[in-house]
Motif scaffolding. Structure first.
Motif, PDB file in Angstrom:
ATOM      1  N   LYS A 221       0.705  -1.355   0.027  1.00 23.40           N
ATOM      2  CA  LYS A 221       0.000  -0.283   0.071  1.00 23.40           C
ATOM      3  C   LYS A 221       0.975   1.157   0.034  1.00 23.40           C
TER       4      LYS A 221
ATOM      5  N   TRP B  71      -4.376  -0.063   4.597  1.00 24.35           N
ATOM      6  CA  TRP B  71      -4.443   1.104   3.731  1.00 24.35           C
ATOM      7  C   TRP B  71      -4.250   2.497   4.699  1.00 24.35           C
TER       8      TRP B  71
ATOM      9  N   SER C 164      -7.005   1.634  -3.691  1.00 27.19           N
ATOM     10  CA  SER C 164      -7.132   0.427  -4.664  1.00 27.19           C
ATOM     11  C   SER C 164      -7.974   1.014  -5.885  1.00 27.19           C
TER      12      SER C 164
ATOM     13  N   LEU D 226      -3.354   1.806  -9.607  1.00 24.05           N
ATOM     14  CA  LEU D 226      -2.868   0.757 -10.489  1.00 24.05           C
ATOM     15  C   LEU D 226      -1.386   1.079 -10.787  1.00 24.05           C
TER      16      LEU D 226
ATOM     17  N   GLN E 129       1.497   1.033  -8.286  1.00 24.22           N
ATOM     18  CA  GLN E 129       1.996   0.057  -8.135  1.00 24.22           C
ATOM     19  C   GLN E 129       2.583  -0.716  -8.980  1.00 24.22           C
TER      20      GLN E 129
ATOM     21  N   THR F 149      -6.850 -10.406  -5.639  1.00 26.14           N
ATOM     22  CA  THR F 149      -7.350  -9.359  -6.011  1.00 26.14           C
ATOM     23  C   THR F 149      -8.570  -8.999  -5.124  1.00 26.14           C
TER      24      THR F 149
ATOM     25  N   GLY G 204      -9.264  -5.083  -4.604  1.00 26.67           N
ATOM     26  CA  GLY G 204      -9.803  -3.867  -5.840  1.00 26.67           C
ATOM     27  C   GLY G 204      -8.740  -3.975  -6.871  1.00 26.67           C
TER      28      GLY G 204
ATOM     29  N   SER H  62      -5.131  -3.830  -6.885  1.00 25.56           N
ATOM     30  CA  SER H  62      -3.720  -3.087  -7.253  1.00 25.56           C
ATOM     31  C   SER H  62      -2.526  -3.913  -7.227  1.00 25.56           C
ATOM     32  N   ASN H  63      -2.563  -4.674  -6.274  1.00 24.60           N
ATOM     33  CA  ASN H  63      -1.095  -5.426  -6.022  1.00 24.60           C
ATOM     34  C   ASN H  63      -0.942  -6.561  -7.316  1.00 24.60           C
TER      35      ASN H  63
ATOM     36  N   SER I 261     -11.254  -3.322  -9.702  1.00 23.58           N
ATOM     37  CA  SER I 261     -10.720  -2.250 -10.539  1.00 23.58           C
ATOM     38  C   SER I 261     -11.301  -1.937 -12.137  1.00 23.58           C
TER      39      SER I 261
END
Ligand SMILES: *Cc1c(COP(=O)(O)O)cnc(C)c1O
Length: 453
Positions: free
Chosen positions: A113, A141, A230, A236, A239, A264, A266, A268-269, A345
């Protein structure tokens, strides 16, 4: 080195640009819509909530965005992060697969995050904001944003989902140590929170409700902005430093992945690790399978619909086209709190619709079994969220054992679980359940989707 565990980069090798996948996709993602006019939202519509630098990144068509020096300087407190070869896990599984994991638990918050919290705080401070508001589910977060605000001299106010606020006091304490204020959501401080408390005074909260509260407060003052951890394109984008580093690290040992797996919530990672590899795949240089793993109790990609929906519960955000379970969907308070978002996302949803990635859903007991197996072999207790990616990694490693194939697997170990130990206790004591969500509940939430022609 034949028995190397860690593949490290020097600070001087840290990538200096983020990667934006949008210009490389065969079709552009559908735009967010204004809920009143149903017209695409413009930069000015977003200005009450976000600084212009982030809005421009949200809609950018540029392939690369330079990382500001001030952000690089903070990144270097923990970046580049290590890539590990999971040799001991491979041995335990008896698999010919070679398993690599990119470890983001070395950051101050213990997850990926801060990769976006730091630039978000930076751009807000640069634009003259006084305070940032946000929501937090599992607490990762909120911790990351509190830290980033401390670094750039901003106040920070966090609405923490009630279930997590009650179960995870150490997250709240860490957020407060970094100087932020934490509210249990739903809270009596906002109209959105009060509406939920009237319906149910014992509400366990949801990310959608906490987002409504944080957005409501930010929208009321010029110098208060909102930050999301996210889902959005700019998150995104930030990240992608994960995947850019991993590309350099795998090149150092002469490996190309056959499979990339990430959890997953949202998205982002997962996007952060996989999008730079997807760029290489779209250019025809490599051909990995890219697979998202979500919890069976909140399966937006595998069980949701691809439709315009609100990002929050109260319906204050723009409409985003995404895989969604319906903005009214309140998932069970599962232990992988960071994976309890009703939507996905829009950019990941679009990439999924284009057929460029796959998705599976796995129940939490199988995930924790993989997490425990991983901890005992590799010595790191994973956060509950990436145990989903580990469960799929274990499944794939056992398939490789069956077939004898030397599959190269790359996964994101996006955080450690040091503040999630009660979840491990629930698993180890046999108290953890795999709650099946009834089709009626899914259907009821989908019935609340806004009508968009
Ligand atoms: C927040 C979080 C997630 C879920 O968010 P994504 O945007 O899907 O990455 C997953 N893992 C950890 C450790 C988190 O903190």
């Amino acid at each position: 080195m034949a028995d190397q565990h860690k593949i490290l980069l020097d600070e001087s090798e840290m990538p200096t640009r983020w990667y934006n996948i949008v210009p490389d996709l065969p079709a552009p993602p559908p735009p967010p819509l204004h809920p009143g006019t149903l017209q695409p939202v413009g930069p000015d519509d977003l200005a009450p909530l976000f600084p212009m630098d982030l809005i421009l990144q949200e809609v950018s068509g540029e392939r690369y965005v330079d990382i500001p020096d001030e952000v690089q300087d903070v990144y270097r407190l923990w970046r580049p992060s290590p890539l590990y070869r999971a040799r001991r896990l491979e041995q335990v599984l008896g698999t010919p697969a070679r398993i690599y994991y990119k470890y983001e638990g070395v950051s101050p918050a213990g997850s990926h995050k801060p990769n976006t919290a730091v630039p978000q705080a930076y751009y807000n401070a640069k634009a003259g904001a006084r305070k940032l508001t946000t929501e937090t589910g599992a607490g990762q977060w909120g911790t990351a944003l509190a830290l980033a605000c401390a670094m750039f001299g901003l106040e920070c106010e966090v609405w923490q989902v009630a279930a997590s606020y009650d179960q995870k006091p150490y997250r709240r304490m860490m957020i407060e140590t970094f100087g932020a204020t934490v509210h249990r959501s739903p809270s009596p401080l906002t109209a959105a929170g009060r509406a939920q408390l009237e319906k149910d005074p014992d509400h366990t909260g949801s990310l959608g409700i906490a987002i409504s509260e944080a957005v409501e407060v930010a929208a009321q003052s010029e110098d208060v902005k909102y930050a999301l951890g996210s889902v959005l394109n700019h998150v995104l984008l930030h990240q992608t430093i994960i995947g850019e580093e991993a590309l350099l690290q795998l090149a150092k040992v002469g490996e190309t992945p056959d499979l990339i797996v990430g959890c997953t919530g949202g998205g982002s990672n997962f996007a952060g690790l996989s999008f730079p590899f997807l760029r290489e795949k779209l250019a025809g240089r490599i051909d990995p399978v890219i697979r998202a793993v979500e919890p069976a109790s909140c399966p937006s990609l595998t069980h949701g619909v691809y439709a315009y929906d609100f990002g929050d519960t109260a319906g204050m955000t723009p409409l985003m086209k995404m895989h969604t379970l319906g903005h009214d969907f309140v998932p069970d308070p599962i232990h992988a709190g960071g994976l309890r978002y009703h939507g996905m996302s829009p950019l990941i949803s679009h990439v999924y619709e284009l057929g460029l990635m796959e998705a599976v859903a796995i129940g939490q007991r199988e995930c924790f079994a993989a997490g425990v197996q991983f901890a005992r072999a590799e010595g790191i207790v994973p956060a509950p969220e990436p145990t989903h990616a580990l469960a799929e990694t274990v499944r794939e490693a056992l398939r490789a054992k069956e077939s004898g194939q030397e599959t190269v697997i790359l996964t994101a170990l996006c955080g450690h679980g040091h503040l999630d130990l009660p979840a491990y206790e629930a698993f180890l004591s046999g108290r953890m359940t795999d709650e099946a969500v009834s089709e009626e509940r899914f259907a009821a939430a989908l019935a609340t989707l806004p009508a968009v022609p």
